[in-house]
Write a protein that holds these residues in place. Structure first.
Motif, short mmCIF file in Angstrom:
data_model
loop_
_atom_site.label_atom_id
_atom_site.label_comp_id
_atom_site.label_asym_id
_atom_site.label_seq_id
_atom_site.Cartn_x
_atom_site.Cartn_y
_atom_site.Cartn_z
N MET A 1 49.96 36.64 1.86
CA MET A 1 49.06 35.52 1.62
C MET A 1 48.25 35.81 0.36
SD MET A 1 46.20 34.18 4.21
CE MET A 1 46.06 32.45 4.28
N THR A 2 48.26 34.84 -0.53
CA THR A 2 47.52 35.03 -1.78
C THR A 2 46.12 34.44 -1.63
OG1 THR A 2 48.34 32.96 -2.66
CG2 THR A 2 49.59 34.95 -3.20
N THR A 3 45.20 35.07 -2.29
CA THR A 3 43.83 34.56 -2.26
C THR A 3 43.62 33.63 -3.43
OG1 THR A 3 43.06 36.43 -3.56
CG2 THR A 3 42.95 36.65 -1.16
N PRO A 4 42.82 32.62 -3.24
CA PRO A 4 42.58 31.70 -4.35
C PRO A 4 41.85 32.41 -5.48
CG PRO A 4 41.14 31.18 -2.50
CD PRO A 4 42.08 32.26 -2.05
N PRO A 5 42.12 32.00 -6.71
CA PRO A 5 41.43 32.64 -7.83
C PRO A 5 39.94 32.33 -7.79
CG PRO A 5 42.63 30.72 -8.59
CD PRO A 5 42.99 30.93 -7.14
N PRO A 6 39.12 33.25 -8.30
CA PRO A 6 37.68 32.97 -8.30
C PRO A 6 37.37 31.79 -9.21
CG PRO A 6 38.18 34.90 -9.65
CD PRO A 6 39.47 34.49 -8.97
N ASP A 7 36.29 31.15 -8.90
CA ASP A 7 35.89 29.99 -9.71
C ASP A 7 35.59 30.46 -11.13
OD1 ASP A 7 34.00 28.18 -7.18
OD2 ASP A 7 36.13 28.42 -7.48
N ASP A 8 36.24 29.81 -12.08
CA ASP A 8 36.00 30.12 -13.48
C ASP A 8 34.91 29.20 -14.02
OD1 ASP A 8 37.97 32.05 -13.62
OD2 ASP A 8 39.54 30.59 -14.09
N GLU A 9 34.18 29.72 -14.95
CA GLU A 9 33.16 28.90 -15.59
C GLU A 9 33.84 28.02 -16.63
OE1 GLU A 9 29.45 27.47 -15.84
OE2 GLU A 9 30.04 29.07 -14.49
N PRO A 10 33.70 26.69 -16.51
CA PRO A 10 34.35 25.80 -17.48
C PRO A 10 33.66 25.88 -18.84
CG PRO A 10 33.02 24.55 -15.96
CD PRO A 10 32.98 25.97 -15.49
N ASP A 11 34.33 25.33 -19.83
CA ASP A 11 33.76 25.24 -21.16
C ASP A 11 32.40 24.52 -21.05
OD1 ASP A 11 33.11 24.69 -23.80
OD2 ASP A 11 35.12 24.02 -24.34
N TYR A 12 31.39 25.08 -21.67
CA TYR A 12 30.04 24.53 -21.53
C TYR A 12 29.95 23.08 -21.99
CZ TYR A 12 29.21 25.05 -26.54
OH TYR A 12 29.27 24.93 -27.89
N PHE A 14 32.06 20.69 -21.42
CA PHE A 14 32.42 19.82 -20.29
C PHE A 14 31.29 19.79 -19.27
CE2 PHE A 14 36.72 21.30 -21.68
CZ PHE A 14 37.07 20.11 -22.29
N THR A 15 30.66 20.93 -19.06
CA THR A 15 29.53 20.98 -18.12
C THR A 15 28.39 20.10 -18.61
OG1 THR A 15 30.14 23.24 -17.53
CG2 THR A 15 27.93 22.54 -16.95
N LEU A 16 28.11 20.19 -19.92
CA LEU A 16 27.03 19.36 -20.47
C LEU A 16 27.40 17.87 -20.46
CD1 LEU A 16 25.90 21.61 -23.45
CD2 LEU A 16 24.74 21.27 -21.27
N ALA A 17 28.65 17.55 -20.70
CA ALA A 17 29.08 16.15 -20.63
C ALA A 17 28.94 15.61 -19.21
CB ALA A 17 30.52 16.02 -21.11
N ASN A 18 29.27 16.43 -18.23
CA ASN A 18 29.11 16.05 -16.82
C ASN A 18 27.63 15.80 -16.52
OD1 ASN A 18 29.96 15.59 -14.14
ND2 ASN A 18 29.60 17.71 -13.60
N GLU A 19 26.77 16.65 -17.06
CA GLU A 19 25.34 16.48 -16.84
C GLU A 19 24.81 15.22 -17.52
OE1 GLU A 19 21.32 18.84 -18.09
OE2 GLU A 19 23.01 20.04 -17.37
N ALA A 80 35.51 20.68 -9.43
CA ALA A 80 36.88 20.48 -9.90
C ALA A 80 37.10 21.19 -11.23
CB ALA A 80 37.19 18.99 -10.03
N MET A 81 36.13 21.12 -12.13
CA MET A 81 36.27 21.80 -13.42
C MET A 81 36.35 23.31 -13.24
SD MET A 81 33.95 19.68 -16.17
CE MET A 81 32.39 19.91 -15.33
N ARG A 82 35.57 23.85 -12.33
CA ARG A 82 35.59 25.30 -12.10
C ARG A 82 36.89 25.76 -11.47
NH1 ARG A 82 29.50 27.28 -10.74
NH2 ARG A 82 28.64 26.49 -12.66
N GLN A 83 37.51 24.89 -10.71
CA GLN A 83 38.77 25.25 -10.06
C GLN A 83 39.99 24.86 -10.89
OE1 GLN A 83 38.52 23.39 -6.23
NE2 GLN A 83 36.80 24.65 -5.58
N GLY A 84 39.76 24.23 -12.02
CA GLY A 84 40.87 23.80 -12.86
C GLY A 84 41.66 22.64 -12.27
N ALA A 85 41.02 21.88 -11.40
CA ALA A 85 41.68 20.75 -10.74
C ALA A 85 41.42 19.46 -11.52
CB ALA A 85 41.16 20.61 -9.31
N ARG A 86 42.12 18.42 -11.13
CA ARG A 86 41.90 17.10 -11.74
C ARG A 86 40.57 16.55 -11.27
NH1 ARG A 86 47.29 14.39 -12.98
NH2 ARG A 86 45.91 12.64 -13.34
#
Length: 114
Positions: A1-12, A14-19, A80-86
């Protein structure tokens, strides 16, 4: 069983655009609150005070829904951004646009029939 990858910090950026999007929704909800309270206080429809109250309640309710929906959208997008999901699809802009359009149309009709 594989463990999910840790949450990555998205490009700042994108984070600021979300904010910024979140803050734009909050400004819109503030406008709904102000418009709704102004309708109840200042809209003169003769003896039909109930119609001004309905318009006010609709606008303030749209503001409340927009505030809650904006926070939820900000959270979900960040996750979603931290998990690399849509990024998920939301109906918040449709609801908000339809509400403002209907209330605006009612206001226009009332001012033309006056």
């Amino acid at each position: 069983m594989t463990t999910p990858p840790p949450d990555d910090e998205p490009d700042y950026r994108f984070t600021l655009a979300n904010e910024r999007t979140y803050l734009a929704y909050l400004r819109t909800s503030l406008a709904c609150y102000a418009g709704g309270l102004s309708a109840v206080q200042f809209l003169d429809l003769g003896g039909a005070r109930w119609l001004a109250r309905v318009i006010g309640v609709v606008l303030v309710t749209a503001g409340i829904v927009t505030t809650a929906g904006a926070f939820r959208r900000w959270q979900v997008n960040l996750s979603a951004m931290r998990q690399g999901a849509r990024l998920p699809v939301t109906r918040l802009p449709l609801m908000l646009g339809a509400t403002v359009a209907v209330v605006g149309l009612i206001g226009l009709l009332l001012s033309l029939l006056r």
